[in-house]
Design a protein around this motif. Sequence first.
Motif, PDB file in Angstrom:
ATOM      1  N   ARG A 225     -28.954   7.553 -60.850  1.00 24.39           N
ATOM      2  CA  ARG A 225     -28.682   6.537 -59.821  1.00 24.39           C
ATOM      3  C   ARG A 225     -29.554   5.310 -60.017  1.00 24.39           C
ATOM      4  N   ASP A 226     -30.827   5.506 -60.238  1.00 22.50           N
ATOM      5  CA  ASP A 226     -31.742   4.372 -60.397  1.00 22.50           C
ATOM      6  C   ASP A 226     -31.407   3.571 -61.653  1.00 22.50           C
ATOM      7  N   ALA A 227     -31.034   4.258 -62.723  1.00 19.96           N
ATOM      8  CA  ALA A 227     -30.682   3.560 -63.961  1.00 19.96           C
ATOM      9  C   ALA A 227     -29.380   2.784 -63.786  1.00 19.96           C
ATOM     10  N   ALA A 228     -28.419   3.377 -63.084  1.00 16.51           N
ATOM     11  CA  ALA A 228     -27.156   2.683 -62.830  1.00 16.51           C
ATOM     12  C   ALA A 228     -27.380   1.471 -61.939  1.00 16.51           C
ATOM     13  N   GLN A 229     -28.223   1.622 -60.931  1.00 18.32           N
ATOM     14  CA  GLN A 229     -28.531   0.491 -60.056  1.00 18.32           C
ATOM     15  C   GLN A 229     -29.173  -0.649 -60.846  1.00 18.32           C
ATOM     16  N   ALA A 230     -30.067  -0.307 -61.734  1.00 23.52           N
ATOM     17  CA  ALA A 230     -30.726  -1.327 -62.551  1.00 23.52           C
ATOM     18  C   ALA A 230     -29.714  -2.052 -63.435  1.00 23.52           C
ATOM     19  N   ALA A 231     -28.759  -1.308 -63.989  1.00 24.45           N
ATOM     20  CA  ALA A 231     -27.743  -1.923 -64.842  1.00 24.45           C
ATOM     21  C   ALA A 231     -26.843  -2.861 -64.040  1.00 24.45           C
ATOM     22  N   VAL A 232     -26.457  -2.428 -62.845  1.00 22.35           N
ATOM     23  CA  VAL A 232     -25.625  -3.280 -61.994  1.00 22.35           C
ATOM     24  C   VAL A 232     -26.409  -4.513 -61.560  1.00 22.35           C
ATOM     25  N   GLN A 233     -27.695  -4.332 -61.292  1.00 25.70           N
ATOM     26  CA  GLN A 233     -28.543  -5.459 -60.902  1.00 25.70           C
ATOM     27  C   GLN A 233     -28.583  -6.518 -62.007  1.00 25.70           C
ATOM     28  N   VAL A 234     -28.763  -6.087 -63.220  1.00 22.37           N
ATOM     29  CA  VAL A 234     -28.807  -7.022 -64.351  1.00 22.37           C
ATOM     30  C   VAL A 234     -27.483  -7.767 -64.473  1.00 22.37           C
ATOM     31  N   TYR A 235     -26.377  -7.035 -64.377  1.00 23.19           N
ATOM     32  CA  TYR A 235     -25.061  -7.672 -64.524  1.00 23.19           C
ATOM     33  C   TYR A 235     -24.790  -8.650 -63.384  1.00 23.19           C
ATOM     34  N   ALA A 236     -24.985  -8.189 -62.146  1.00 22.59           N
ATOM     35  CA  ALA A 236     -24.653  -9.011 -60.982  1.00 22.59           C
ATOM     36  C   ALA A 236     -25.525 -10.258 -60.905  1.00 22.59           C
ATOM     37  N   SER A 237     -26.757 -10.169 -61.359  1.00 18.82           N
ATOM     38  CA  SER A 237     -27.667 -11.319 -61.291  1.00 18.82           C
ATOM     39  C   SER A 237     -27.187 -12.477 -62.159  1.00 18.82           C
ATOM     40  N   LYS A 238     -26.349 -12.179 -63.144  1.00 21.50           N
ATOM     41  CA  LYS A 238     -25.827 -13.220 -64.021  1.00 21.50           C
ATOM     42  C   LYS A 238     -24.590 -13.909 -63.444  1.00 21.50           C
ATOM     43  N   LEU A 239     -24.086 -13.385 -62.343  1.00 18.98           N
ATOM     44  CA  LEU A 239     -22.839 -13.899 -61.781  1.00 18.98           C
ATOM     45  C   LEU A 239     -23.039 -15.072 -60.839  1.00 18.98           C
ATOM     46  N   ASP A 240     -24.251 -15.271 -60.366  1.00 14.97           N
ATOM     47  CA  ASP A 240     -24.505 -16.337 -59.387  1.00 14.97           C
ATOM     48  C   ASP A 240     -25.939 -16.833 -59.561  1.00 14.97           C
ATOM     49  N   PRO A 241     -26.151 -18.145 -59.419  1.00 14.78           N
ATOM     50  CA  PRO A 241     -27.511 -18.668 -59.606  1.00 14.78           C
ATOM     51  C   PRO A 241     -28.478 -18.290 -58.484  1.00 14.78           C
ATOM     52  N   ARG A 242     -27.937 -17.869 -57.360  1.00 10.93           N
ATOM     53  CA  ARG A 242     -28.811 -17.479 -56.251  1.00 10.93           C
ATOM     54  C   ARG A 242     -29.370 -16.070 -56.461  1.00 10.93           C
ATOM     55  N   LYS A 243     -30.330 -15.703 -55.657  1.00  9.09           N
ATOM     56  CA  LYS A 243     -30.904 -14.373 -55.749  1.00  9.09           C
ATOM     57  C   LYS A 243     -29.863 -13.331 -55.394  1.00  9.09           C
ATOM     58  N   VAL A 244     -29.741 -12.292 -56.214  1.00  7.10           N
ATOM     59  CA  VAL A 244     -28.803 -11.195 -55.979  1.00  7.10           C
ATOM     60  C   VAL A 244     -29.591  -9.894 -55.879  1.00  7.10           C
ATOM     61  N   ASN A 245     -29.352  -9.150 -54.809  1.00  4.99           N
ATOM     62  CA  ASN A 245     -30.056  -7.892 -54.586  1.00  4.99           C
ATOM     63  C   ASN A 245     -29.026  -6.765 -54.508  1.00  4.99           C
ATOM     64  N   VAL A 246     -29.090  -5.827 -55.447  1.00  6.64           N
ATOM     65  CA  VAL A 246     -28.134  -4.721 -55.515  1.00  6.64           C
ATOM     66  C   VAL A 246     -28.774  -3.444 -54.998  1.00  6.64           C
ATOM     67  N   MET A 247     -28.067  -2.744 -54.117  1.00  5.14           N
ATOM     68  CA  MET A 247     -28.540  -1.468 -53.589  1.00  5.14           C
ATOM     69  C   MET A 247     -27.420  -0.438 -53.720  1.00  5.14           C
ATOM     70  N   VAL A 248     -27.704   0.675 -54.348  1.00  4.35           N
ATOM     71  CA  VAL A 248     -26.700   1.699 -54.639  1.00  4.35           C
ATOM     72  C   VAL A 248     -26.933   2.953 -53.791  1.00  4.35           C
ATOM     73  N   ASN A 249     -25.877   3.444 -53.171  1.00  4.83           N
ATOM     74  CA  ASN A 249     -25.880   4.709 -52.418  1.00  4.83           C
ATOM     75  C   ASN A 249     -27.018   4.766 -51.411  1.00  4.83           C
ATOM     76  N   THR A 250     -27.002   3.824 -50.503  1.00 10.32           N
ATOM     77  CA  THR A 250     -28.096   3.695 -49.536  1.00 10.32           C
ATOM     78  C   THR A 250     -28.132   4.832 -48.511  1.00 10.32           C
ATOM     79  N   ALA A 251     -27.080   5.631 -48.425  1.00 10.65           N
ATOM     80  CA  ALA A 251     -27.074   6.749 -47.473  1.00 10.65           C
ATOM     81  C   ALA A 251     -27.708   8.013 -48.061  1.00 10.65           C
ATOM     82  N   ASP A 252     -28.113   7.966 -49.328  1.00 10.32           N
ATOM     83  CA  ASP A 252     -28.710   9.151 -49.953  1.00 10.32           C
ATOM     84  C   ASP A 252     -29.966   9.617 -49.212  1.00 10.32           C
TER      85      ASP A 252
END
Length: 394
Positions: A225-252
């Motif tokens: 989960r943590d590795a997948a979140q990190a990968a999504v964070q890297v990808y999503a951060s390139k999609l917009d110049p503003r700060k992007v914060n990714v959180m995965v499976n927050t109900a865990d």
Amino acid sequence: MTRNIVVTEATGPSIEEIPVEIVERKGIGHPDSLCDGIAERISVDYTRWCQENLGVMLHHNFDKVQLVAGEVDLGYGGGEMVKPILIQIAGRGVPSWKGQKIPLDEIAVEAAKQHVRETMRRLDPDQHMDIKSYVGRGASELQYVVDRVTANDTSFGVSHWPRSGLEHAVYETAQYINYQLIDQFPIGEDVKVMGMRRNGELILTVALPFLATEIEDRAAYKEARDAAQAAVQVYASKLDPRKVNVMVNTADDLESDTVYLTLTGTSAEMGDDGAVGRGNRVNGVIAPFRSTSLEAACGKNPISHVGKVYNVLALSAAQEIVERVNDVQEATVYILSQIGAPLDAPLMATALVRSANGRLTPTIEGDVTGVLDDKLASVHNVRNGILDQEMCLF
């Protein structure tokens, strides 16, 4: 032909200027998306069968597909399906034409299975699903050839273009997970990305199903989960110049082993039902801060049902306005039908446009009118694009 077209100037703050924005996308394995995909595949396959065997396209609406969740018994390392996922296909078609029977139920069930096979890697429609067809005969006045392009309902279609920064980030992140990240991590297709923009920051809350058969224990889950979140964070951060914060499976809750595990890659296996029209709009997202139609486009006939055709046409027209008309930065297109009227002559087609300098000049108005006129004149292209599956409606 003189069509009823009105072009107006957008006033007030743009979507990027309002302080808060919320956008959602349901991935291809979400129960609602599965229903949308099944309904649309039935419509396409039924139309193709009629063309190939009868030489005509017949009226139909298969937009009433419902998914009733199954039951599984699973934990780290694997599990088993206790109760299959139930797919109930309803809607209306023409059961026979000029003495030749049309195998409505067989077409519907096989189309549903084919969609699942082509979409899901771990969900087996024969092993994990019980697919039932309740497709019925349409009303006598609706059992006709739909080659004629007249509106079969009084309804409207609406869409906008371009996507906002948040809409773009949400859509592309979900697509990245469904079609790229899935090859790198033990995850399924039932992804959901909920985005919020506030104070110059984008927050993406991601639901990501992990495959129980590939996760041996709590530590392995956390690592994946943590590795997948990190990968999504890297990808999503390139999609917009503003700060992007990714959180995965927050109900865990790792301590109690309450985590997002699945056997088949979708929550439909346990406790999450689905229905056509509850998910993404034709433009690919759910955007409550935008004008939208509540029509369930998937499964409706692609020739004359304005709830489908006009929503697709509105999106295509908005895209072309922004692409072709100088100085237009944003467009929202609304198209209203009147039952029985030619599909290329709606009761009203109107575009709300925002120009670079904030003014609607006669040149812009004329150019936008021209685009709308051209799109309406070639409305049959929408049918062809849908039947050729050139566009995804959800």
